[in-house]
Structure formats: structure tokens, C-alpha cells
Design a protein around this motif. Structure first.
Motif, PDB file in Angstrom:
ATOM      1  N   GLY A   1       0.613  -1.182   0.392  1.00  0.00           N
ATOM      2  CA  GLY A   1      -0.127  -0.506  -0.134  1.00  0.00           C
ATOM      3  C   GLY A   1       1.206   1.505   0.053  1.00  0.00           C
ATOM      4  N   THR A   2      -0.133   2.379  -0.797  1.00  0.00           N
ATOM      5  CA  THR A   2       1.272   3.712  -0.566  1.00  0.00           C
ATOM      6  C   THR A   2       0.133   4.555  -0.070  1.00  0.00           C
ATOM      7  OG1 THR A   2       0.800   3.831  -3.328  1.00  0.00           O
ATOM      8  CG2 THR A   2       2.426   2.512  -2.511  1.00  0.00           C
ATOM      9  N   ALA A   3       0.650   6.034  -0.085  1.00  0.00           N
ATOM     10  CA  ALA A   3       0.309   6.955   0.603  1.00  0.00           C
ATOM     11  C   ALA A   3      -0.364   7.784  -0.909  1.00  0.00           C
ATOM     12  CB  ALA A   3       0.989   8.043   1.032  1.00  0.00           C
ATOM     13  N   ARG A   4       0.168   7.804  -1.995  1.00  0.00           N
ATOM     14  CA  ARG A   4       0.045   8.163  -3.130  1.00  0.00           C
ATOM     15  C   ARG A   4      -0.487   7.272  -4.684  1.00  0.00           C
ATOM     16  NH1 ARG A   4       4.302  12.193  -5.383  1.00  0.00           N
ATOM     17  NH2 ARG A   4       5.773  10.368  -4.576  1.00  0.00           N
TER      18      ARG A   4
ATOM     19  N   GLY B   1      -2.740  15.542  -2.691  1.00  0.00           N
ATOM     20  CA  GLY B   1      -2.412  14.561  -2.162  1.00  0.00           C
ATOM     21  C   GLY B   1      -1.667  13.753  -3.609  1.00  0.00           C
ATOM     22  N   LEU B   2      -1.188  15.080  -4.705  1.00  0.00           N
ATOM     23  CA  LEU B   2      -0.736  14.783  -5.541  1.00  0.00           C
ATOM     24  C   LEU B   2       1.252  14.625  -5.637  1.00  0.00           C
ATOM     25  CD1 LEU B   2      -2.135  16.040  -8.278  1.00  0.00           C
ATOM     26  CD2 LEU B   2      -1.997  13.694  -7.536  1.00  0.00           C
ATOM     27  N   GLU B   3       1.443  14.994  -4.290  1.00  0.00           N
ATOM     28  CA  GLU B   3       2.976  15.823  -4.560  1.00  0.00           C
ATOM     29  C   GLU B   3       3.127  14.848  -2.674  1.00  0.00           C
ATOM     30  OE1 GLU B   3       4.824  16.301  -6.908  1.00  0.00           O
ATOM     31  OE2 GLU B   3       3.711  17.057  -8.158  1.00  0.00           O
ATOM     32  N   GLY B   4       4.653  14.799  -2.795  1.00  0.00           N
ATOM     33  CA  GLY B   4       5.189  14.518  -1.763  1.00  0.00           C
ATOM     34  C   GLY B   4       6.213  13.746  -1.328  1.00  0.00           C
ATOM     35  N   ASN B   5       7.268  13.328  -0.546  1.00  0.00           N
ATOM     36  CA  ASN B   5       8.286  13.033  -0.188  1.00  0.00           C
ATOM     37  C   ASN B   5       8.349  11.338   0.803  1.00  0.00           C
ATOM     38  OD1 ASN B   5      10.013  14.969  -1.021  1.00  0.00           O
ATOM     39  ND2 ASN B   5       9.346  15.970   0.867  1.00  0.00           N
ATOM     40  N   ASP B   6       6.904  10.724   0.640  1.00  0.00           N
ATOM     41  CA  ASP B   6       6.633   9.656   0.899  1.00  0.00           C
ATOM     42  C   ASP B   6       7.787   8.681   0.406  1.00  0.00           C
ATOM     43  OD1 ASP B   6       4.786  10.178  -1.731  1.00  0.00           O
ATOM     44  OD2 ASP B   6       4.097   8.798  -1.103  1.00  0.00           O
ATOM     45  N   HIS B   7       8.456   7.452   1.027  1.00  0.00           N
ATOM     46  CA  HIS B   7       9.045   6.313   0.025  1.00  0.00           C
ATOM     47  C   HIS B   7       8.910   4.899   0.614  1.00  0.00           C
ATOM     48  CE1 HIS B   7      13.038   4.331  -0.021  1.00  0.00           C
ATOM     49  NE2 HIS B   7      13.702   4.934  -1.120  1.00  0.00           N
TER      50      HIS B   7
END
Length: 155
Positions: free
Chosen positions: A49-52, A127-133
């Protein structure tokens, strides 16, 4: 250790790890518990699962042994198992064209899969941009039920 850094299209907020021969259908596996832990399991496949619902950065590590259990730099950590009988691990977005998906040669067997997610609270308002990894680590080990080792608590 083998590693790969890449971006993958996380359509429907997910991507897959699967044995090349598995059908990869995780539709029934994404129940409430799997969604909360960001990790779904079916025979021969694991859903991450991902946040974006966008291209997300992924680091894949194929390890000789279990990694450190220091989770201080991660928001969410979960483990489960994946049986790879063919010796080929496929990493794909759920809407990717399967023949073009990334493939990695591995020793056939049961793998522990650890998902360590970071930057989950860095998403833009839309919710389109982020620094999730998403760090995904695999090593040969005995099978386990999916287990959350560190639960994300949104800020």
C-alpha cells in the motif's frame, strides 16, 4: 545483497511483488485490516500500500539475512511472507503491462517481506506530491502472518 531504486506507478494506491507464475489477483486480499497495515497477501503475491495514487519512489533490497529492527526513520513498518517458486520476483503496478514489469532473479523459496514506509505525512493537500518513500526488503525465512511492527499515526 542486490538492490534496485526506481519509481513505480502506484495506481489504486498500491503495487505488487509476486512470483512470476502467480496470478497476482489481490482484489479479495485488500480487506480493512490489509488496508490499515498497507500490506495485502495472497498465494504468490504481496500488495504494497502507498500514500499516493501516483509514481512513488521504491527501494528494493534482496538480502542474505534479516535487516536491523531499527525503525526510527520510518513512519510505518510491516512484515509478511511471499512464496517465490519460479525463481523470478516480479515488481509491478497493478495496472502495469505484466510482460514489461521489472523482474529479479532470486533463489526459489519462502521470503520474508518487510515494507518500511517514510514521509507519509509529507503529502500535498491534493495528495499528488510528497516525499513518501517505500523500502521493500526480502530475505529467505520461515513464513509469518502479516504483522505491523510500527503503526503510522497521521499527524
Amino acid at each position: 545483497m542486490k538492490a534496485g531504486n526506481f519509481e513505480i506507478f502506484a495506481d489504486y494506491f498500491q503495487f505488487y511483488l509476486q512470483d512470476e507464475a502467480a496470478d497476482g489477483n489481490l482484489q479479495d486480499a485488500w480487506d480493512k485490516n490489509a488496508t490499515e497495515r498497507m500490506f495485502a497477501v495472497t498465494h504468490g503475491a504481496v500488495g504494497i500500500g502507498t500514500a499516493r495514487n501516483m509514481d512513488v519512489p521504491v527501494t528494493l533490497q534482496l538480502l542474505d539475512r534479516a535487516p536491523s529492527r531499527d525503525f526510527t526513520t520510518f513512519d510505518h513498518v510491516v512484515e509478511g511472507s511471499l512464496l517465490i517458486s519460479t525463481g523470478t520476483l516480479v515488481v509491478a503496478g497493478c495496472t502495469d503491462y505484466f510482460p514489461d514489469a521489472r523482474r529479479f532473479s532470486v533463489v526459489p523459496g519462502t521470503y520474508r517481506v518487510r515494507l518500511s514506509s517514510s514521509g507519509l505525512d509529507t503529502l500535498s493537500a491534493d495528495g499528488l506530491e510528497g516525499n513518501d518513500h517505500y523500502l521493500v526488503q526480502l530475505w529467505l525465512d520461515s513464513p509469518v502472518e502479516p504483522t505491523v511492527l510500527k503503526q503510522h499515526s497521521p499527524e
